[in-house]
Scaffold this motif. Structure first.
Motif, mmCIF file in Angstrom:
data_model
loop_
_atom_site.group_PDB
_atom_site.id
_atom_site.type_symbol
_atom_site.label_atom_id
_atom_site.label_comp_id
_atom_site.label_asym_id
_atom_site.label_seq_id
_atom_site.Cartn_x
_atom_site.Cartn_y
_atom_site.Cartn_z
ATOM 1 N N ILE A 58 4.176 16.015 3.111
ATOM 2 C CA ILE A 58 3.654 14.709 3.521
ATOM 3 C C ILE A 58 4.135 13.622 2.562
ATOM 4 N N HIS A 59 4.242 13.965 1.288
ATOM 5 C CA HIS A 59 4.695 13.001 0.286
ATOM 6 C C HIS A 59 6.216 12.925 0.195
ATOM 7 N N GLY A 60 6.922 13.579 1.107
ATOM 8 C CA GLY A 60 8.376 13.444 1.153
ATOM 9 C C GLY A 60 9.140 14.388 0.263
ATOM 10 N N MET A 61 8.500 15.394 -0.285
ATOM 11 C CA MET A 61 9.191 16.355 -1.122
ATOM 12 C C MET A 61 10.013 17.303 -0.268
ATOM 13 N N PRO B 294 0.803 -1.233 0.000
ATOM 14 C CA PRO B 294 0.000 0.000 0.000
ATOM 15 C C PRO B 294 0.831 1.277 0.000
ATOM 16 N N ASP B 295 1.994 1.289 0.676
ATOM 17 C CA ASP B 295 2.812 2.505 0.714
ATOM 18 C C ASP B 295 3.337 2.859 -0.668
ATOM 19 N N ARG B 296 3.790 1.856 -1.421
ATOM 20 C CA ARG B 296 4.264 2.104 -2.790
ATOM 21 C C ARG B 296 3.116 2.565 -3.675
ATOM 22 N N ALA B 297 1.950 1.971 -3.488
ATOM 23 C CA ALA B 297 0.795 2.352 -4.302
ATOM 24 C C ALA B 297 0.412 3.808 -4.058
ATOM 25 N N ARG B 298 0.494 4.254 -2.798
ATOM 26 C CA ARG B 298 0.118 5.638 -2.478
ATOM 27 C C ARG B 298 1.057 6.641 -3.133
ATOM 28 N N GLN B 299 2.320 6.268 -3.313
ATOM 29 C CA GLN B 299 3.250 7.167 -3.984
ATOM 30 C C GLN B 299 2.939 7.283 -5.475
ATOM 31 N N GLY C 24 -4.127 16.651 -5.403
ATOM 32 C CA GLY C 24 -3.961 15.279 -5.869
ATOM 33 C C GLY C 24 -2.783 15.116 -6.809
ATOM 34 N N LEU C 25 -2.402 16.201 -7.494
ATOM 35 C CA LEU C 25 -1.310 16.157 -8.463
ATOM 36 C C LEU C 25 0.031 16.576 -7.876
ATOM 37 N N MET C 26 0.053 16.985 -6.627
ATOM 38 C CA MET C 26 1.228 17.618 -6.037
ATOM 39 C C MET C 26 2.490 16.771 -6.178
ATOM 40 N N HIS C 27 2.393 15.471 -5.996
ATOM 41 C CA HIS C 27 3.585 14.611 -5.963
ATOM 42 C C HIS C 27 3.829 13.884 -7.290
#
Length: 337
Positions: free
Chosen positions: A116-119, A84-89, A161-164
């Protein structure tokens, strides 16, 4: 061979089953009953159906927000249940309800999402500026979101939704409640991100014109299963002939039997004050329709002829129109969600 196919497929759902508890001493409510579909990279795939059909449940499972009782789901070739973590990225998610903090500005909301997405802070700022400019929010970038119009707020939801830089974007009823101009702008942005950035979009909607305009392929969902799938034109072309649409002054159960005696008509259905049929020769079939009904004492307010629509496709596969199906939205399912 399966792994190669999945690498070329941005989204895949196979035999998804999901049941919700309706409460003590009540039978469970089935939301998905073996739902399956797949979507190619860089396309818009539409899930068309009324509220309660299972569209939102499908999106929740694919986006790791809910677990299926059985079946499998892959996003960008990633098993969402196993990783799930990979899918969320790999995915972005725009829910029906706003995902922003109304007390913060657009810039602050986007920066938080990026972090939050690690940027990095630098990359998050650059991406936030890019998205704010793209969605026409530059003049309002430092205003609190609770001062935004509905269209502006929805644009910001999509920007989040497009941020990352996701490979797949889930849009759950993205234009509900928007005025025509804001809706048109949203359609344009969806088409742009798919065409220029090869983002794959899963679009859930109950708007027929939206599905027809945006979807490269779509699946018609009814009671938790896919009843038809194809391009909008393929689905409409499968319906031979023209559609006859008759509105009655008031519901009259005799109307269907009366029109069954009109030789040129077939596949006659009735839904309240509306009667529908199909014909291979619209010019010959339409004039006798109001005449036959009025001879039987049934008042007609309008009788029209049209090429097949997605509503006709829905009617063909489910036995009722999309609008009528929406009236059947089970309250128990909504409560369970």
């Amino acid at each position: 061979m399966v792994e190669v196919r999945r690498a070329e497929t941005a989204l895949e759902a196979v035999d998804l089953v999901k049941t919700y508890s309706a409460g003590r001493n009540k039978p469970p409510v089935p939301a998905l009953r073996g739902l399956s579909f797949s979507a190619a990279r860089g396309t818009v795939f539409g899930l068309l159906g009324p509220k309660g059909a299972g569209k939102s449940t499908t999106v929740k499972i694919l986006s790791t927000l809910s677990a299926a009782d059985s079946g499998s789901a892959h996003v960008a070739a990633i098993d969402v249940a196993a990783k799930p973590d990979r899918a969320r990225q790999a995915l972005g998610f725009v829910a029906q309800k706003p995902g922003t903090d109304p007390m913060q500005t657009a810039t602050e909301n986007l920066l938080l999402a990026g972090r939050i997405h690690g940027m990095s802070r630098r990359n998050a700022k650059a991406r936030a500026r890019e998205l704010i400019d793209r969605f026409g929010l530059t003049d309002a970038a430092n205003r609190r979101v609770d001062t935004y119009s509905g269209g502006m707020a929805r644009k910001l939801d999509v920007a989040l939704g497009l941020m990352h830089h996701p490979q797949v974007l889930f849009l759950d009823e993205p234009t509900t409640g928007l005025d025509p101009q804001a809706r048109s702008e949203m359609w344009h942005e969806i088409a742009r991100m798919v065409g220029e950035e090869q983002v794959t979009v899963l679009l859930t909607t109950h708007y027929l014109d939206e599905a027809d305009h945006l979807a490269d392929r779509l699946a018609i969902v009814d009671h938790g299963t896919v009843v038809a799938e194809g391009t909008p034109e393929e689905l409409k072309s499968d319906l031979r002939g023209d559609a006859v649409h008759v509105d009655l002054a008031e519901a009259d159960g005799r109307a269907r039997a009366v029109l069954q005696r009109v030789p040129e008509l077939r596949e006659i259905t009735m839904d309240g004050c509306t009667v529908r049929g199909r014909t291979d020769d619209g010019a010959r079939a339409l004039p006798p329709v109001p005449a036959a009904l009025e001879d039987a004492g049934i008042a007609v307010t309008s009788a029209t002829l049209a090429r097949p629509s997605l509503d006709d496709v829905y009617l063909q596969h489910t036995g009722r129109s999309l609008e009528a199906a929406g009236d059947e939205d089970p309250k128990a399912l909504e409560a369970a969600k």
